[in-house]
Design a protein around this motif. Sequence first.
Motif, short mmCIF file in Angstrom:
data_model
loop_
_atom_site.label_atom_id
_atom_site.label_comp_id
_atom_site.label_asym_id
_atom_site.label_seq_id
_atom_site.Cartn_x
_atom_site.Cartn_y
_atom_site.Cartn_z
N ILE A 31 5.47 -8.25 54.20
CA ILE A 31 5.49 -9.07 52.68
C ILE A 31 5.77 -10.49 52.84
CG2 ILE A 31 7.05 -8.87 50.82
CD1 ILE A 31 7.59 -6.07 51.28
N THR A 44 8.76 -11.67 48.03
CA THR A 44 9.95 -11.66 48.91
C THR A 44 11.05 -11.43 47.93
OG1 THR A 44 10.57 -14.16 48.81
CG2 THR A 44 9.02 -12.98 50.76
N SER A 48 10.95 -2.96 45.17
CA SER A 48 9.88 -2.13 45.80
C SER A 48 9.13 -1.25 44.56
CB SER A 48 10.59 -1.01 46.65
OG SER A 48 9.90 -0.34 47.24
N LEU A 70 3.82 -3.29 46.31
CA LEU A 70 4.94 -3.60 47.37
C LEU A 70 5.61 -2.24 47.53
CD1 LEU A 70 6.55 -6.81 46.22
CD2 LEU A 70 4.86 -6.65 48.03
N ILE A 72 8.97 -1.28 49.77
CA ILE A 72 10.02 -1.91 50.83
C ILE A 72 10.63 -0.91 51.59
CG2 ILE A 72 12.25 -3.55 50.93
CD1 ILE A 72 11.30 -5.03 48.45
N SER A 76 8.68 3.72 51.74
CA SER A 76 7.24 3.46 51.85
C SER A 76 6.82 4.59 52.65
CB SER A 76 6.76 2.38 52.69
OG SER A 76 7.40 2.45 53.87
N ASP A 81 8.27 -1.77 55.76
CA ASP A 81 7.52 -2.79 54.95
C ASP A 81 6.08 -2.59 54.83
OD1 ASP A 81 10.14 -3.69 54.14
OD2 ASP A 81 9.93 -5.45 54.91
#
Length: 456
Positions: A31, A44, A48, A70, A72, A76, A81
């Motif tokens: 990320i 950053t 998520s 994204l 996180i 996931s 990440d």
Amino acid sequence: MYHSQDPIIALATPLGMSAIAVVRLSGKGVISMLNTVFRGNDLTKQASHTIHFGCIQKEDTMIDEVLVALFIAPHSFTKEDSVEISCHGSPFIVHQLIQLFIERGVRIAEPGEFTKRAFLNGRFDLTQAEAVADLISADSALAHQIALRQMRGGFASDLKALREELIHFAAMLELELDFSEENVECLDRTDLQALADKIIVAIRLLMESFSFGNVIKNGIPVVIAGKPNVGKSTLLNNLLHEERAIVSPIAGTTRDTIEGQLHLGGMLFRFIDTAGLRETVSDEIEAIGIDRTKQQLRKASVVFYLVDVSTTTLAEAEEELVALGLEGFPIIRIVNKVDIAISESTLESFVQKDYLPISARANSGTDKLKNELLQIVAGAQLDTTGTVVMNARHYERLQKSKQALEAVITGLKMKLSSELLASDIRTALHHLGEITGDITTEDILGEIFSKFCIGK
């Protein structure tokens, strides 16, 4: 087992020109690494499961406008990440994006590495990981249904219950070994035999489902057989709605098997046209074709046996059918060319013997044929609401586990020591554990995940 979290990248969509392409990254630091080349929100600082529009640049040159999703850790697919970059589907753009991250230390993912990481990080067991590949390759409603059930843990739950019962008994036998000098017996041998019998029955049912699961995964083979020029190729073409096989009045035109696929009732069927069966052949090539016909008949799940009503009597047709030696095979008897002028009594004699009248040339009666095929298959198959084994690796391990449990029963009858009984139970547990991934090696994982596509 050692598991690296070094960042990996791969194209998750098929190669080639397309409207969009999806590039996946997973691993430590992906990320923040993406954030250094992304022009848009500060990735950053985002939550998520959010999507962000922006562009990706290499120094001062824009590569493409993209959407970034994204994920996180641990929320996931890989529990690391992860990011998915949706870009325009130009192979040039995809290459530029992947090259950009390779220059920053990311490596190309190995086949199936995303799913392998998900397994190693405890997201699911090995049967569920393998079901991901089955789900991707599912080409019928039934194959999709079975793969989805396995991916959600149906098969894993069954195996977990079997292993837990075996582990309990193995622990009791190990306890007996600790007190062997005191002659302590912690386990009723009658209970152990009852458990072994129960688990063998459960394993046998799973193994019996494999033949069904295998044809669901690869397609149900239906062989079209009969004498030359009875209309086999015409029937195949009508079923598939395309000119797959050459149709000719010359006997022996079909020299090899010709295959086509069709979805019916949520299942994939493989219809196989074969060389005409006759005793006198015109040449060696036709003889080879007839031999291949006989081989296909032995592999068939269903046989369409065609008779030309204009040239064959009922007695001759029945005699030919007996000569094929297909007792026990599901057979649909078909009397073809009913559009040719024949007496009603001739046709009725065939119908009374369960021959389905059709005209392949006029495409008449084929809908009834399809319905009868579905009825035969539905009546012969297992209850699809239960676990169905579709993987040859699972079948092999189930078979080895069953053999180990049969050795336990033999040992009980021979009054063998607890040490020998415990050894056989550990063997059974080992093979069940190889299915779920509780017991595995890098070689096993390499073999399994090498069959996945690189982006999965």
